[in-house]
Design a protein around this motif. Structure first.
Motif, short mmCIF file in Angstrom:
data_model
loop_
_atom_site.label_atom_id
_atom_site.label_comp_id
_atom_site.label_asym_id
_atom_site.label_seq_id
_atom_site.Cartn_x
_atom_site.Cartn_y
_atom_site.Cartn_z
N GLU A 31 0.83 -1.21 0.00
CA GLU A 31 0.00 0.00 0.00
C GLU A 31 0.86 1.26 0.00
OE1 GLU A 31 -2.52 -0.55 3.41
OE2 GLU A 31 -4.13 -1.34 2.16
N THR A 32 2.01 1.20 0.67
CA THR A 32 2.89 2.38 0.68
C THR A 32 4.09 2.21 -0.23
OG1 THR A 32 4.25 1.55 2.48
CG2 THR A 32 2.30 2.85 3.09
N GLY A 33 4.38 0.98 -0.63
CA GLY A 33 5.54 0.73 -1.49
C GLY A 33 6.85 0.59 -0.75
N PRO A 70 9.72 3.67 -2.63
CA PRO A 70 8.30 3.31 -2.56
C PRO A 70 7.48 3.76 -3.77
CG PRO A 70 9.04 4.15 -0.44
CD PRO A 70 10.17 4.34 -1.39
N ASP A 71 7.79 4.92 -4.33
CA ASP A 71 6.98 5.38 -5.46
C ASP A 71 7.15 4.46 -6.66
OD1 ASP A 71 9.18 7.73 -7.05
OD2 ASP A 71 9.65 6.37 -5.42
N LEU A 87 5.08 1.28 -6.00
CA LEU A 87 3.64 1.47 -6.24
C LEU A 87 3.34 1.52 -7.73
CD1 LEU A 87 2.21 3.95 -3.59
CD2 LEU A 87 2.22 1.46 -3.62
N LYS A 114 0.77 -0.99 -9.65
CA LYS A 114 -0.34 -0.49 -10.47
C LYS A 114 -0.28 -1.11 -11.85
CE LYS A 114 -2.19 3.88 -9.10
NZ LYS A 114 -1.32 4.74 -8.28
#
Lengths: 292, 776, 156
Positions: free
Chosen positions: B641-643, B764-765, B768, B772
């Motif tokens: 969820e946060t990466g 983290p980005d 994510l 996705k």
């Protein structure tokens, strides 16, 4: 030898003396308490005052009160003192946890609650938590004392409503209800020694299965830390449910103006803020209902 | 092998007491009488010509003793492999390029005078990306490159004329295109990696002083005192016997102190300071804005594999972002080239590895010469292939892995390789720990493997000089520079073992070029092997002399003598013995005459059969004295969820030949693992569109803290393949330790998520974004 | 403004002139020539300049010299007493916890304050206590071992 960081430094013995000094040197003066934010700025030349007024020795270093009466914390109380204080650990553990995450142990020896608020970084740990606790700050100037709710204290990054000759003397946390839950999540890349990419603080007062009162503070997601009032309105008075929480989270996030900086970009901040907010609300609710 | 007293033991570091008491003197701790403080005048533009520089006001400022600019030192050049830098420049090529310098009575006065310097620039277009810089229409950052003088090693500098490429390394083995045609499966990948910092706690610093008799004395935090001497000698036109470079205690190097940066400028400045010493020490911010990084990389890989798991062909095209000057990157591009196909038997290989000029701060060697970066590339491809074709990733690697006797990409036959043992070692440990992919709500766990190889040097001789003092103690002048990795301790162990004396009788002294024998620099995980061997030679010579003198004095055959505990004793009657002190000045006869004299041992080591590589094919007999191997399994936990990625466990096995000091070997392995972890999930130098560093401080550039280390690190030191030419079988370990973590962590994250991240750091980005994309 | 400062450094009474607006780190190194305390980041992020100030571990780069007046300061030079290594120093040596040594003085002083406050820290407590001290050479494992070793020594 490097150049000294100012021309001179004064150590007033009383608060009144400090205020007088601020007025007298008002052309070019800066207060120093812990110095952990200030000194790097002085070294960088971001601030270049001629004079410093060292207030660490003033009698503004105390923690008084209780959850029922509310707390009064002197502005020069250090992060370490807050972190290890028995009354704060028992009565306001979310504040102790926030203080424990400010820089590292060496920083916490010196850094003060007043400093954290006056630095006014939108990512400030105590900034975010104290907003959720509806704290107020006492400011003393040549014209006397005034009390400012923390929500009205910040103007922008590194900008507050403090006048040139004023100094912060105390942080007041209003009485806490008997039953409440609070959580602070500071999202960082490293486990410690990191500035929040996103910071979320939540305080919930349950009313049976309903949310009696909720305060949601968001930090590092805009130019100032702020309370997510639209989200608060969605939850207050309603039965606590994942669905309502999700609605409130969306409302909060939609109203944020996320920033991109060297630490993270806006899109990522938006995604992770939503996750953290949901988790912080859930954790605060669980604590409020007596769970862990 | 007989039991060893010191070799193979985890003895205490010989410099430890001074370190824990704060008594070690580093460059910033040096204070000399009448010492001045130097600061650099630096370009504020990434690419420009200086139209005007006015230092008059600065010269007259209070406390200023000298101000110099490029006008004072025209045309004087230096460089590690090619002379493409000048002491001060009127054509700055990165933000921070030195244009001049100021010396003053205090740092404060020098910094104040800096503000009085006026410069006008003619701004030129600049390049920040290596692929952009290689385009046919790119502006040339060094249009005169073809006229640059080569130095260092002949044949290293293979520039591509009329481009921004100061070195292209080529390797051609077999026929890759035919290989791809025959392969059952071909994959292609592109990887892009940012610059990172070495992150030594001690920044760069030195003190330089000229004396009236024309000598230059330099005390500096360096990994290469002799390289520094060469560069100073050449750039300032002073013969080497008049240039003394002394190594201070060095607060770590990791490759970032392997070449020179401050020294030529500080020395030039000091030449105008009336024989007064000048100290130049960089602040963290200035160091990270203007000195060295690990090069960024854009890499293209194409791999062809057969259904039976054999790797048939690999084509590699690498662009190393070298920054404004070639410095060490010429060598990194070459060396990375050797390694970039991976430690696998592949019959058809094509490698083009390019150093590329850009208008950013200079990239230099960094713990591995490109092995971390290339391991990150090929090990992810190995997992992708295994996944696609249904191979077990371990068996796939074992099937193709190098072994002792394999011929690697350069055509070298490998004399010592325990890679299969490394792979099975970490795999067995992972099985014992029951690592498995799992899911618990948003938290996913996975694990992944990576393995690597690393070469070392072949033509860098080392020298060790061992002197016996009158009282039976020794001074060892080793050309190995101890940067904290423990080379002084290891040399002391080896010397003590060969001599038969207690370690505390030997003092190992730091490198001072006027006194120490030549040894270019401390790099490439080579000191244990090379200096270990030259130490054995020196100690053997001393021991032989001791036996010779004892034989005369005791009237016994040498064959009946041996050494132990600082004495020479008779093997058949151990009561007969002489302490070393009795033999230290030779043998005195009844007439009071002296036979022999003080005992000095001298060892110079290089491998007798080393070779370069053919410029077109990259093939050679022995371009590396030895090769090192390692494998690592990483277990990670990903918050989907946060990466955020958390590294739970690192399991590593390193093929070291022989661990002379097991604890120090373990220390290197753990440190490299954590440095690798930092590069994998935290570290990245961020630039703005002018090539200015945005995060030149320790809160925005994130190195691992003690709270970021994995819960468990398991270290296996593999000694199943001692090297026949290594001292007691030893190879090296300093660099391989950092090569696997990023690749293993990337593979572990891919195992956990099902999606892959082909760049560092795995923040983290990016996690994510992959989640996705994979729709998971 | 340069003034006379009176304080105790490593157990010794000292009087010296320094600018009150210089950092304690600069005064220690450049005025008092106590170079054991190191400058690395100058922003309070690395702990290399950790000293004990009135018994508390702080970063000397973030303390101004006016705070030296009347204080008791311990630097790495004051840890060894009477020619004898402190148990923490011995532990660092035994566990090979110092490689290049640049971070070592800061760590040793921080460990001194940690073990005084918490003589028997768990591994997690050790990590949190040392979060403000960076090392790039050791990977920290041997430093944790040194702290545990030192704790045992001080107990016995």
């Amino acid at each position: 030898m490097k150049a000294p960081l100012a021309k001179d430094i004064f150590e007033p013995a009383t608060v009144a003396e400090a205020v007088d000094l601020l007025k007298e040197k008002s052309d070019s003066v800066c207060l120093i308490a812990g110095g952990t934010d200030l000194l790097p700025w002085l070294k960088d030349g971001l601030l270049a005052p001629d004079y410093l007024v060292d207030i660490a020795g003033l009698p503004l270093n105390y923690i008084k009160g209780s959850p029922a009466k509310g707390f009064k914390i002197g502005a020069t109380t250090t992060m370490k003192e807050i972190r290890i204080s028995g009354s704060i650990k028992r009565g306001l553990p979310v504040l102790a946890a926030a203080a424990a995450q400010v820089g590292g142990p060496q920083t916490q020896e010196l850094a003060t609650i007043g400093g954290n608020l006056c630095t006014a970084s939108p990512a400030g740990n105590l900034v975010t938590v104290l907003l959720a606790l509806e704290a107020q700050v006492k400011l003393l100037g040549p014209d006397g004392e005034r009390v400012v709710p923390l929500g009205e204290f910040f103007r922008g990054p590194k900008e507050t409503v403090i006048e040139d000759s004023e100094l912060m003397t105390e942080v007041v946390i209003p009485p806490l209800p008997r039953k409440y839950g609070a959580d602070y999540i500071k999202f960082t890349l490293r486990r410690e020694m990191d500035i929040a990419l996103v910071g979320v603080a939540v305080m919930i007062v349950p009313d049976g299965t309903k949310v009696g009162k909720i305060r949601i503070a968001l930090g590092a997601v805009g130019p100032v830390a702020f309370l997510a009032q639209a989200a608060q309105k969605i939850l207050e008075g309603k039965k606590y449910s994942d669905k309502t929480v999700a609605e409130a989270v969306k409302a909060a996030i939609d109203r944020c103006s996320f920033i991109s900086d060297v630490r993270a970009d806006a899109r990522y901040r938006r995604e992770v803020a939503a996750v953290l907010l949901r988790r912080a609300i859930a954790a605060a609710w669980t604590t409020a209902k007596g769970g862990k | 092998m007989s039991a060893k007293k010191y070799v193979g033991r985890s003895v205490q570091d010989v410099n430890a007491v001074n370190k824990v008491t704060g008594a070690s003197i580093y460059a910033p701790d040096l204070y000399f009488p009448r010492m001045l403080y130097g600061v650099m005048i630096r370009s504020t533009h990434p690419h420009a010509r200086i139209k005007m520089i006015n230092v008059n006001k600065a010269r007259k400022a209070e406390g200023v003793v000298a101000v110099v600019t490029y006008r004072d030192f025209p045309g004087l050049g230096f460089g590690t492999y090619v002379y493409d830098q000048t002491i001060f420049t009127d054509h700055p090529r990165f933000v921070g390029d030195p244009i001049g310098a100021i010396a003053a009575e205090s740092l404060a006065a020098a910094q104040k005078a800096l503000e009085l310097v006026k410069i006008e620039y003619e701004i030129l277009p600049h390049l920040l990306d290596p692929e952009e810089a290689m385009k046919p229409d790119a502006i040339l950052l060094h249009p005169n490159m073809h006229n640059y003088e080569e130095c260092g090693f002949p044949g290293f500098f293979n520039y591509l004329k009329d481009t921004n490429c100061p070195n292209q390394f080529r390797l051609r083995k077999g026929d890759v295109e035919e290989g791809f045609r025959q392969a059952d499966y071909v994959i292609e990948s592109r990887i892009s990696l940012p610059q990172i910092y070495h992150g030594q706690l001690e920044t760069h610093g030195c003190v330089c002083q000229f004396t009236p008799d024309g000598n230059l004395i330099v005390n500096t935090s360096t990994q290469g005192a002799f390289l520094a001497r060469e560069m100073l000698s050449h750039s300032l036109g002073i013969p080497m016997n008049k240039v003394e470079v002394n190594q201070t205690t060095v607060g770590a190097g990791f490759g970032g102190k392997i070449s020179v940066n401050l020294e030529p400028r500080c020395a030039a400045l000091s030449s105008k300071c009336g024989y007064r010493p000048v100290k130049m020490v960089l602040s963290r911010e200035e160091d990270w804005q203007t000195v060295f990084t690990r090069s960024g990389l854009t890499g293209y890989y194409k791999t062809g594999v057969n259904k039976d798991g054999a790797i048939i062909a690999r084509k590699v095209n690498l662009y190393w972002d070298s920054g404004a000057y070639a410095d060490y990157e010429v060598s990194v591009a070459r060396s990375a080239g050797y390694m970039s196909a991976g430690p696998y038997d592949i019959p058809n290989i094509w490698i083009d590895s390019h150093a590329v000029y850009t208008n950013k701060l200079i990239a230099t060697a960094y713990r591995g010469f490109g092995c971390s970066e290339t391991t990150f590339c090929y090990e992810q491809d190995m997992d992708i292939i295994a996944d696609e074709l249904g191979f077990d990733p371990i068996k796939f690697r074992l099937q193709n892995a190098h072994q002792t006797g394999s011929i690697n990409a350069t055509g070298q036959r490998i004399k010592s390789c325990a890679l299969p043992d490394c792979i099975t070692g970490v795999t067995d440990k992972a099985k014992e720990l029951k690592l498995k992919k799992s899911s618990n709500g948003p938290i996913k766990r996975g694990y992944g493997i990576a393995c690597m190889h690393k070469f070392t040097v072949h033509t860098v001789p080392t020298t060790d000089i061992l002197k016996l003092n009158e009282d039976g103690t020794f001074i060892l002048e080793t050309s190995a520079q101890d940067l904290g990795q423990g080379s002084s301790t290891v040399m002391c162990q080896i010397a003590a073992e060969v001599l038969g004396v207690n370690m505390d009788k030997i003092t190992v002294v730091p490198v001072r070029t006027n006194y120490t024998g030549y040894g270019w620099q401390t790099a490439a995980s080579s000191k244990t092997f090379f200096n270990g061997n030259s130490t054995i030679m020196a100690a053997t010579q001393v021991r032989e002399k001791l036996l010779e003198y004892a034989s005369i004095k005791l009237n016994l055959p040498i064959s009946d003598l041996d050494t132990k505990d600082g004495t020479v004793f008779c093997k058949s009657d151990p009561k007969i013995s002489l302490p070393f002190s009795a033999l230290s000045m030779g043998v005195f006869n009844d007439e009071g005459g002296q036979l022999g004299g003080p005992i000095v041992g001298y060892g110079v080591f290089t491998i007798p059969d080393g070779s370069g590589l053919d410029k077109e094919t990259g093939q050679g007999r022995r371009p590396s004295a030895f090769w090192m191997y390692a494998a690592m399994i990483a277990e990670v936990e990903v918050d989907t969820e946060t990466g955020k990625v958390k590294v739970l466990k690192l399991i590593t096995a390193n093929d070291v030949g022989k661990a002379i000091n097991p604890r120090k070997v373990r220390g290197q392995i753990i440190a490299g693992a954590i440095q690798g972890l930092g590069s994998a999930i935290f570290e990245e130098v961020l630039f703005d569109d002018q090539g200015r560093v945005l995060n030149a401080n320790m809160h925005d550039y994130k190195m691992p803290t003690i709270c970021d280390i994995p819960d468990d690190i398991f270290v296996d030191i593999i000694e199943t393949s001692p090297h026949p030419d290594g001292p007691f079988g030893a190879k090296g370990v300093g660099e391989p330790s950092m090569a696997c973590p990023a690749a293993a962590i990337a593979n572990a994250v891919a195992n956990a998520l099902g999606g892959r991240i082909r760049t560092m750091p795995i923040t983290p980005d990016k996690v994510l974004a992959v989640i996705k994309k994979e729709g998971k | 403004m340069k003034r006379e400062i009176h304080c105790k450094i490593n157990g010794e009474k000292r009087t010296f002139r320094a600018d009150l607006c210089s950092t304690v780190l600069d005064v220690l190194r450049d005025v008092l020539n106590l170079t054991g305390t190191k400058s690395s980041c100058e922003t309070g992020d690395c702990g290399a300049c950790t000293i004990l100030w009135n018994g508390e571990a702080v970063n000397a780069c973030l303390l101004l010299a006016n705070r030296m007046e009347g204080s008791e300061i311990t630097t790495i030079e004051g840890v060894m007493k009477g020619g004898k290594l402190d148990p923490i120093q011995k532990a660092f040596i035994e566990e090979d916890a110092s490689q290049c040594g640049f971070c070592t003085p800061g760590f040793i002083l921080r460990v001194k304050s940690l073990l005084r406050e918490n003589p028997n820290p768990s591994e997690e407590e050790i990590k949190l206590a040392l979060a403000g001290n960076f090392c790039r050479c050791t990977g920290y494992i041997d430093i944790i071992a040194a702290v545990k070793n030192a704790a045992m020594k001080l107990k016995g």
